[in-house]
Design a protein around this motif. Structure first.
Motif, PDB file in Angstrom:
ATOM      1  N   SER A 348       0.834  -1.203   0.000  1.00 13.03           N
ATOM      2  CA  SER A 348       0.000   0.000   0.000  1.00 13.03           C
ATOM      3  C   SER A 348       0.864   1.247   0.000  1.00 13.03           C
ATOM      4  CB  SER A 348      -0.917   0.022   1.233  1.00 13.03           C
ATOM      5  OG  SER A 348      -0.147   0.119   2.426  1.00 13.03           O
ATOM      6  N   SER A 349       0.222   2.356  -0.317  1.00 14.25           N
ATOM      7  CA  SER A 349       0.787   3.690  -0.125  1.00 14.25           C
ATOM      8  C   SER A 349      -0.361   4.600   0.284  1.00 14.25           C
ATOM      9  CB  SER A 349       1.469   4.200  -1.399  1.00 14.25           C
ATOM     10  OG  SER A 349       0.580   4.169  -2.497  1.00 14.25           O
ATOM     11  N   THR A 350      -0.039   5.715   0.869  1.00 13.61           N
ATOM     12  CA  THR A 350      -1.079   6.640   1.308  1.00 13.61           C
ATOM     13  C   THR A 350      -1.910   7.100   0.115  1.00 13.61           C
ATOM     14  OG1 THR A 350       0.330   7.396   3.110  1.00 13.61           O
ATOM     15  CG2 THR A 350      -1.524   8.807   2.524  1.00 13.61           C
ATOM     16  N   LYS A 351      -3.208   7.149   0.291  1.00 18.53           N
ATOM     17  CA  LYS A 351      -4.087   7.642  -0.764  1.00 18.53           C
ATOM     18  C   LYS A 351      -3.642   9.043  -1.167  1.00 18.53           C
ATOM     19  CE  LYS A 351      -8.991   8.470  -1.771  1.00 18.53           C
ATOM     20  NZ  LYS A 351     -10.359   8.484  -1.195  1.00 18.53           N
ATOM     21  N   GLN A 352      -3.520   9.279  -2.468  1.00 14.52           N
ATOM     22  CA  GLN A 352      -2.963  10.539  -2.950  1.00 14.52           C
ATOM     23  C   GLN A 352      -3.665  11.752  -2.350  1.00 14.52           C
ATOM     24  OE1 GLN A 352      -0.203  11.109  -5.192  1.00 14.52           O
ATOM     25  NE2 GLN A 352      -0.553  13.136  -4.333  1.00 14.52           N
ATOM     26  N   SER A 353      -4.968  11.708  -2.253  1.00  9.20           N
ATOM     27  CA  SER A 353      -5.712  12.869  -1.748  1.00  9.20           C
ATOM     28  C   SER A 353      -5.543  13.069  -0.250  1.00  9.20           C
ATOM     29  CB  SER A 353      -7.201  12.723  -2.077  1.00  9.20           C
ATOM     30  OG  SER A 353      -7.734  11.549  -1.487  1.00  9.20           O
ATOM     31  N   ASP A 354      -4.969  12.075   0.449  1.00 11.63           N
ATOM     32  CA  ASP A 354      -4.775  12.191   1.897  1.00 11.63           C
ATOM     33  C   ASP A 354      -3.349  12.570   2.273  1.00 11.63           C
ATOM     34  OD1 ASP A 354      -7.402  11.462   2.255  1.00 11.63           O
ATOM     35  OD2 ASP A 354      -6.960   9.353   2.657  1.00 11.63           O
ATOM     36  N   ILE A 355      -2.467  12.715   1.297  1.00 12.59           N
ATOM     37  CA  ILE A 355      -1.054  12.966   1.596  1.00 12.59           C
ATOM     38  C   ILE A 355      -0.839  14.372   2.149  1.00 12.59           C
ATOM     39  CG2 ILE A 355       1.213  13.291   0.518  1.00 12.59           C
ATOM     40  CD1 ILE A 355       0.564  10.935  -1.298  1.00 12.59           C
ATOM     41  N   GLN A 356      -1.544  15.353   1.614  1.00 10.18           N
ATOM     42  CA  GLN A 356      -1.297  16.749   1.976  1.00 10.18           C
ATOM     43  C   GLN A 356      -2.249  17.233   3.051  1.00 10.18           C
ATOM     44  OE1 GLN A 356      -1.646  19.538  -1.261  1.00 10.18           O
ATOM     45  NE2 GLN A 356      -0.958  21.275  -0.049  1.00 10.18           N
ATOM     46  N   ASN A 357      -1.690  17.964   4.018  1.00 10.80           N
ATOM     47  CA  ASN A 357      -2.475  18.666   5.031  1.00 10.80           C
ATOM     48  C   ASN A 357      -1.851  20.043   5.198  1.00 10.80           C
ATOM     49  OD1 ASN A 357      -4.090  19.513   7.124  1.00 10.80           O
ATOM     50  ND2 ASN A 357      -3.158  18.173   8.660  1.00 10.80           N
ATOM     51  N   GLY A 358      -2.347  21.015   4.437  1.00  8.63           N
ATOM     52  CA  GLY A 358      -1.739  22.341   4.442  1.00  8.63           C
ATOM     53  C   GLY A 358      -0.353  22.287   3.837  1.00  8.63           C
ATOM     54  N   ASN A 359       0.642  22.752   4.583  1.00 10.14           N
ATOM     55  CA  ASN A 359       2.027  22.725   4.111  1.00 10.14           C
ATOM     56  C   ASN A 359       2.752  21.442   4.492  1.00 10.14           C
ATOM     57  OD1 ASN A 359       1.926  25.237   2.875  1.00 10.14           O
ATOM     58  ND2 ASN A 359       2.554  26.324   4.721  1.00 10.14           N
ATOM     59  N   ASN A 360       2.035  20.503   5.077  1.00 11.95           N
ATOM     60  CA  ASN A 360       2.649  19.258   5.538  1.00 11.95           C
ATOM     61  C   ASN A 360       2.185  18.087   4.675  1.00 11.95           C
ATOM     62  OD1 ASN A 360       3.913  20.528   7.860  1.00 11.95           O
ATOM     63  ND2 ASN A 360       1.862  20.643   8.730  1.00 11.95           N
ATOM     64  N   TYR A 361       3.136  17.225   4.335  1.00  8.68           N
ATOM     65  CA  TYR A 361       2.858  16.061   3.505  1.00  8.68           C
ATOM     66  C   TYR A 361       3.397  14.816   4.204  1.00  8.68           C
ATOM     67  CZ  TYR A 361       2.317  19.477  -0.323  1.00  8.68           C
ATOM     68  OH  TYR A 361       1.933  20.523  -1.110  1.00  8.68           O
ATOM     69  N   VAL A 362       2.589  13.755   4.227  1.00  7.95           N
ATOM     70  CA  VAL A 362       3.027  12.473   4.782  1.00  7.95           C
ATOM     71  C   VAL A 362       2.575  11.368   3.832  1.00  7.95           C
ATOM     72  CG1 VAL A 362       2.885  10.846   6.695  1.00  7.95           C
ATOM     73  CG2 VAL A 362       2.907  13.304   7.164  1.00  7.95           C
ATOM     74  N   ASP A 363       3.517  10.549   3.398  1.00 10.33           N
ATOM     75  CA  ASP A 363       3.228   9.430   2.500  1.00 10.33           C
ATOM     76  C   ASP A 363       3.921   8.198   3.063  1.00 10.33           C
ATOM     77  OD1 ASP A 363       2.545   7.804   0.411  1.00 10.33           O
ATOM     78  OD2 ASP A 363       3.769   8.815  -1.101  1.00 10.33           O
ATOM     79  N   VAL A 364       3.161   7.137   3.307  1.00  6.60           N
ATOM     80  CA  VAL A 364       3.721   5.899   3.852  1.00  6.60           C
ATOM     81  C   VAL A 364       3.563   4.793   2.816  1.00  6.60           C
ATOM     82  CG1 VAL A 364       3.625   4.188   5.693  1.00  6.60           C
ATOM     83  CG2 VAL A 364       3.177   6.597   6.209  1.00  6.60           C
ATOM     84  N   ILE A 365       4.676   4.200   2.419  1.00  7.37           N
ATOM     85  CA  ILE A 365       4.674   3.078   1.483  1.00  7.37           C
ATOM     86  C   ILE A 365       4.972   1.812   2.267  1.00  7.37           C
ATOM     87  CG2 ILE A 365       5.852   2.042  -0.491  1.00  7.37           C
ATOM     88  CD1 ILE A 365       6.302   4.838  -1.574  1.00  7.37           C
ATOM     89  N   LYS A 366       4.114   0.811   2.105  1.00  7.50           N
ATOM     90  CA  LYS A 366       4.257  -0.440   2.855  1.00  7.50           C
ATOM     91  C   LYS A 366       4.521  -1.583   1.892  1.00  7.50           C
ATOM     92  CE  LYS A 366       2.035  -3.168   6.512  1.00  7.50           C
ATOM     93  NZ  LYS A 366       0.845  -3.279   7.389  1.00  7.50           N
ATOM     94  N   MET A 367       5.529  -2.379   2.229  1.00  5.33           N
ATOM     95  CA  MET A 367       5.890  -3.547   1.425  1.00  5.33           C
ATOM     96  C   MET A 367       6.112  -4.734   2.348  1.00  5.33           C
ATOM     97  SD  MET A 367       8.447  -1.671  -1.306  1.00  5.33           S
ATOM     98  CE  MET A 367       9.074  -0.503  -0.102  1.00  5.33           C
ATOM     99  N   ALA A 368       6.246  -5.912   1.754  1.00  7.62           N
ATOM    100  CA  ALA A 368       6.410  -7.123   2.555  1.00  7.62           C
ATOM    101  C   ALA A 368       7.357  -8.087   1.864  1.00  7.62           C
ATOM    102  CB  ALA A 368       5.060  -7.795   2.799  1.00  7.62           C
ATOM    103  N   ALA A 369       7.907  -8.987   2.674  1.00 10.50           N
ATOM    104  CA  ALA A 369       8.726 -10.093   2.175  1.00 10.50           C
ATOM    105  C   ALA A 369       8.336 -11.338   2.960  1.00 10.50           C
ATOM    106  CB  ALA A 369      10.209  -9.791   2.350  1.00 10.50           C
ATOM    107  N   VAL A 370       8.233 -12.462   2.274  1.00 10.32           N
ATOM    108  CA  VAL A 370       7.833 -13.713   2.918  1.00 10.32           C
ATOM    109  C   VAL A 370       8.969 -14.716   2.791  1.00 10.32           C
ATOM    110  CG1 VAL A 370       6.179 -15.610   2.938  1.00 10.32           C
ATOM    111  CG2 VAL A 370       5.404 -13.290   2.398  1.00 10.32           C
ATOM    112  N   LYS A 371       9.347 -15.305   3.929  1.00 12.10           N
ATOM    113  CA  LYS A 371      10.375 -16.349   3.930  1.00 12.10           C
ATOM    114  C   LYS A 371      10.023 -17.395   4.980  1.00 12.10           C
ATOM    115  CE  LYS A 371      15.339 -17.254   4.142  1.00 12.10           C
ATOM    116  NZ  LYS A 371      16.702 -16.688   4.341  1.00 12.10           N
ATOM    117  N   ASN A 372      10.075 -18.641   4.585  1.00 10.25           N
ATOM    118  CA  ASN A 372       9.792 -19.766   5.486  1.00 10.25           C
ATOM    119  C   ASN A 372       8.442 -19.616   6.180  1.00 10.25           C
ATOM    120  OD1 ASN A 372      12.320 -20.864   4.855  1.00 10.25           O
ATOM    121  ND2 ASN A 372      13.317 -19.751   6.531  1.00 10.25           N
TER     122      ASN A 372
END
Length: 700
Positions: A348-372
């Protein structure tokens, strides 16, 4: 009986291209590709099995086209919106082979799922509708309507002599619950007629959710692998209910922070940060300022344009994030030690329309790896404040219970530096508080450690050796950069590595990525490019500055030999001097401005010893602190002028004026003042001001 089972975690990427738009910037840079949506990793179907009563459908809409062998209907209306996973459907397709499909028509005689399809399978086999009747009906009122689809008196196997079974599918509005219910007919199932009962959701994203019964009893087992083990009819009134739990939809794919930024020549619109779904990034800044770091990381021709459907594409060469679990690597781009083992799975990543709040921007990208059989998560958080030229980047790694292997992370890229991507690498600070990067004024790219898990190593040297440095086992271990820094003018790449250990839990490393020297992009401004000083006097170089340094930077003057001027306020030697703003913490300078200083011999006003011969003029004024009663004045002394000032403890203070040339608009010939800028007495001779600095000069 109620069972829960998780979706299969397949890492297939059958992405469909969503759309691409053109943004007609000076270089025709493409706009971002739209994000996609997919179910969160915990979504699952819950199965409930119970005994019920089969009620034949009355008054439904008949679809005679499938009352045959091997046929599928056209799109039929549901009557409301059915939300399966993250996809909404308003129509369905009915097959004579015992399925309802959504998104595309499916008429296969044997169970096999198709990319991009959602399938309800009350009884999927080589059935026949000859002699039977299919109908459907939507009943009730919004938001609690129910679609019922019925296969009445259906043959289980096309060669059956008569009806074997009737069955219905019910879809419930709002809850999106799906039910199958059965009623046996007179004829038995033909030998060898295997079927599948289950439900399958897949919309082309990296994951799928499915549930398949392992038998047709009152307490069936379940599996997430499609098979056809059903050989016996469910009993009359048998009901199977499927409900999807944790059905939340997450956005994934390309995102842009401050999409309109990075254009203005003065940098007042900040950075534009373009991110692929796997965290590969491109930076734009000061597009309309020629030769000033317009694109960092790589050229504008390598901008990220398909970051949703092609999340592992990178701008340039060596670039990206790589997570290692033991000796297995999972990469999001082209940076990895020695060779690529597997890809990080984009979640996932932060929904584009939710990234900006005034002059502040936050974007979280989530990834995964599977082993055993264990799932490890990597979250990368980008925090930007407009219009800064840096942003925070936090790496969060979650190590699952049961892990025994070391988990490590590295991040880096081939630097660009506005096209002339040759520059010396540097590292500043004391571990762990380090800054590592490359600078070629005014372009600048660097990592800065802020807190949390410290760096295990760093790199700033030839870009093409980044992977081999990370993959070497000496002097530091594998997956650890060797603290390599090349201070020469090299085609540079930079990177950092972190060791999160093997203990289960969640750990963070907090950092910043910097794309402008703290000394700024702009040269100091001067009131003039040239300056004259009277021969024999000092000059204050700083007095010609008309701009102030950025916060945290200092004013630094250097002479023609590139030597720092120790005291720029008192310079006695003419020459060429260059001024910059300098940041010691970030090891960088702004562009410079040049001041050429020359000596002016014409203003070298002098003074002579007092006249001691000739006719003595009578004294007119005496200002004295001496006792002239006790010690009378000798008025025959030739030094006794018209104005006598005498004291053993007091001095004469002339009028103090900064730059009398400009401060006094109507000077009078013979006027004398003290110039506080050049620290010299000056005399106005009726035409110009002259500094009185030496003896032995011509009369005026």
């Amino acid at each position: 009986m109620i069972q829960n089972f998780n979706k299969s975690r397949k890492t297939r990427f059958y992405f469909s291209i969503l759309f691409a738009m053109m943004m007609w910037l000076p270089a025709k840079i493409r706009a971002q590709e739209a994000q996609g949506t997919q179910l969160n990793p915990t979504a699952a179907y819950t199965l409930q099995s119970q005994s019920s009563t089969y009620t034949p459908l009355v008054g439904g809409t008949s679809v005679t086209a499938i009352n045959v062998d091997d046929a599928v209907s056209t799109a039929l209306p549901i009557g409301f919106t059915f939300s399966a996973g993250c996809t909404d459907y308003t129509t369905f397709y009915a097959s004579s082979n015992g399925t309802l499909s959504f998104g595309q028509a499916i008429s296969a005689t044997s169970a096999s799922v198709t990319s991009g399809a959602t399938v309800l399978s009350p009884l999927w086999a080589d059935l026949s509708g000859v002699g039977g009747a299919f109908s459907y009906q939507t009943s009730g009122t919004a938001p609690n309507r129910v679609l019922t689809a019925e296969w009445k008196n259906w043959k289980w196997n096309y060669s059956a002599t008569g009806p074997v079974i009737s069955f219905q599918v019910k879809i419930y509005e709002s809850t999106n619950t799906v039910e199958y219910i059965y009623n046996q007919a007179a004829n038995p199932v033909s030998a060898g007629s295997n079927a599948a009962i289950g439900i399958y959701y897949y919309d082309g994203t990296p994951t799928e959710v499915e549930a398949w019964l392992t038998n047709s009893g009152t307490n069936p087992g379940t599996s997430t692998t499609l098979a056809t083990p059903i050989t016996a009819r469910p009993t009359s009134g048998q009901l199977y209910r499927f409900t999807m739990t944790n059905r939340t939809c997450e956005y994934y794919g390309q995102t842009i922070i401050n999409a309109a930024g990075g254009m203005l020549a003065n940098g007042s619109d900040g950075l534009r940060i373009n991110l692929s779904g796997a965290g590969n990034m491109q930076i734009r800044r000061r597009w309309n300022a020629p030769g000033v770091g317009r694109f960092q990381i790589y050229a504008p021709s390598q901008d990220i344009t398909n970051g949703t459907t092609r999340p592992y594409d990178v701008p340039g060469t060596t670039h990206g994030l790589v997570l290692s679990i033991g000796n297995t690597t999972y990469a999001g781009g082209t940076m990895y030690p020695n060779s690529l083992d597997q890809r990080l799975t984009v979640i996932s990543s932060t929904k584009q329309s939710d990234i900006q709040n005034g002059n502040n921007y936050v974007d979280v990208i989530k990834m995964a790896a599977v082993k055993n059989g264990l799932t490890y998560y990597l979250e990368v958080k980008y925090t930007y404040t407009f219009p800064d030229t840096n942003f925070l980047i936090d790496y969060k790694v979650t190590i699952p219970a049961g892990n025994t292997e070391k988990v490590q992370l590295a991040h880096g890229w081939d630097t660009y530096l506005d096209g002339d991507d040759f520059g010396p690498g540097f590292v500043k600070g004391t571990a762990p508080n380090l800054i590592v990067g490359v600078a070629r004024a005014p372009a600048y790219e660097a990592f800065q450690y802020k807190g949390g898990v410290a760096w295990s190593g760093y790199y700033s040297a030839f870009y093409n050796s980044t992977n081999s440095d990370l993959g070497s086992s000496s002097p530091k271990p594998w997956m650890v950069f060797n603290n390599t820094v090349d201070g020469t003018n090299v085609d540079n790449g930079i990177g950092i590595s972190m060791d999160f250990g093997s203990t289960p839990g969640t750990f963070e490393s907090n950092n910043a990525v910097i794309f402008q020297c703290a000394a700024g992009d702009n040269a100091p401004t001067l009131s003039s490019a040239t300056a004259k000083k009277c021969t024999g006097t000092n000059i204050n170089l700083n007095s010609y500055l008309t701009s102030s340094p950025p916060a945290g930077a200092l004013i630094q003057w250097k002479d023609a030999s590139n030597t720092v001027v120790a005291d720029p306020a008192n310079v006695s030697v003419a020459g060429v001097y260059t001024v910059t703003y300098y940041s010691g913490s970030y090891a960088c300078s702004s562009p410079g401005a040049t001041l050429t200083v020359t000596d002016d011999n014409t203003c070298a006003i002098c003074y002579k010893p007092a006249v001691t011969t000739g006719t003595t003029e009578p004294t007119k004024t005496i200002i004295s602190t001496l006792d002239r009663v006790a010690v009378p004045r000798n008025l025959s002394d030739p030094r006794a002028g018209s104005l006598i000032l005498e004291s053993k403890t007091k001095g004469m203070v002339l009028t103090r004026i900064a730059s009398p040339e400009t401060a006094i608009t109507n000077p009078i010939e013979g006027m004398i003042v003290y110039d506080t800028v050049n620290n010299v007495i000056k005399l106005y001779n009726g035409a110009t001001w002259h500094a009185m600095t030496q003896q032995g000069c011509p009369d005026f």
